[in-house]
Design an enzyme around this catalytic site. Structure first.
Site, PDB file in Angstrom:
ATOM      1  N   ASP A   1       0.871  -1.165   0.000  1.00  0.00           N
ATOM      2  CA  ASP A   1       0.000   0.000   0.000  1.00  0.00           C
ATOM      3  C   ASP A   1       0.919   1.229   0.000  1.00  0.00           C
ATOM      4  OD1 ASP A   1      -2.290   1.581   0.188  1.00  0.00           O
ATOM      5  OD2 ASP A   1      -2.288   1.515   2.375  1.00  0.00           O
TER       6      ASP A   1
ATOM      7  N   ASP B   1      -0.213   5.008   0.908  1.00  0.00           N
ATOM      8  CA  ASP B   1      -0.499   5.965   1.973  1.00  0.00           C
ATOM      9  C   ASP B   1      -0.475   5.293   3.343  1.00  0.00           C
ATOM     10  OD1 ASP B   1      -1.032   8.215   0.202  1.00  0.00           O
ATOM     11  OD2 ASP B   1      -2.831   7.110  -0.373  1.00  0.00           O
TER      12      ASP B   1
END
Length: 247
Positions: free
Chosen positions: A41, A43
């Site tokens: 991922d 963020d």
């Protein structure tokens, strides 16, 4: 220069740590060392903030959008509903995104760049699989983590001929709930045997299965739903770097 980030995330309680058995941690480490692909991922994982919240603050819609982000990351609302609601609040132009990145370069999570480099040295393909936006991810992904655009799965903001916001591409798999498992399944269909997902949110936890292991990351924020589902939950990417060289 990209900003380095000093983190002050909540520490895990003893009960939270005990949720991860020796066997599940060993499984995650084995998958990490033997992985054909590791998917991160972006963020609150590779970088120390939620890019959409920073963009929203820049555009004057910070508080409203942050509330939607929290619900989405904790799994309290379908991701496709959250992304549509947040973009409708922000309506970012092409210039808004460029100016936001200029004023607020994404802070790199400590250890993340080294981890990606070590994986690449081993011949493991590193991917970014994110519910964030390509326009805010691609430059940092390449510069800081060595991940080219063709190994990024993320959302695309649509702009009209004048650069004004006109929507987002709903065909991107990461624009909806279940998108990250779909990406992992695609990688496996293309030949990857062992795939590991690393991330901080509920949509990352959804990736296993088909991911072979899920490493939850809490160095920026520790989410209960992620702690509960991770094979291995870490707060420091240097622990993951160290695991790569364990026998």
């Amino acid at each position: 220069m990209r900003r380095a980030l000093t983190l002050a995330a909540p520490r895990l309680t003893l009960a939270m740590r005990r949720a991860h058995t020796t066997a599940s941690i060993a499984h995650a480490k084995h998958c990490l060392r033997t992985a054909d692909a590791v998917c991160f991922d972006f963020d609150s994982t590779l970088i120390g903030e939620e890019g959409i919240d920073v963009l929203a603050e820049h555009c004057g819609a910070g508080a409203e959008v942050a509330a939607w982000t929290t619900k989405a990351m904790d799994g309290g609302v379908k991701f496709e509903d959250a992304i549509a609601a947040r973009l409708d609040l922000i309506k970012p132009s092409k210039d808004d995104v460029a100016e936001c990145l200029r004023r607020h370069p994404p802070p790199i999570t400590p250890g993340a760049a080294e981890l990606c480099a070590k994986l690449s040295e081993r011949g493991t393909l590193v991917y970014v699989v994110s519910g964030g936006f390509r326009a805010m991810i691609e430059a940092t992904a390449l510069e800081a983590f060595g991940v080219p655009a063709d190994r990024i799965f993320a959302n695309t903001i649509l702009w009209d001929a004048k650069g004004e916001y006109s929507g987002f591409d709903a065909s991107e798999p990461t624009s909806r709930d279940g998108g990250k498992p779909a990406v992992i399944a695609q990688l496996k269909a293309e030949g990857a045997q062992t795939v590991v997902m690393v991330g901080d949110g509920a949509t990352d936890a959804q990736a296993k299965p088909p991911a072979d292991a899920f490493i939850g990351f809490g160095g920026v924020v520790a989410r209960d739903a992620v702690v509960a589902k991770a094979d291995w939950f870490v707060e420091d990417f240097n622990d993951v770097v160290a695991a790569l060289v364990e026998s």
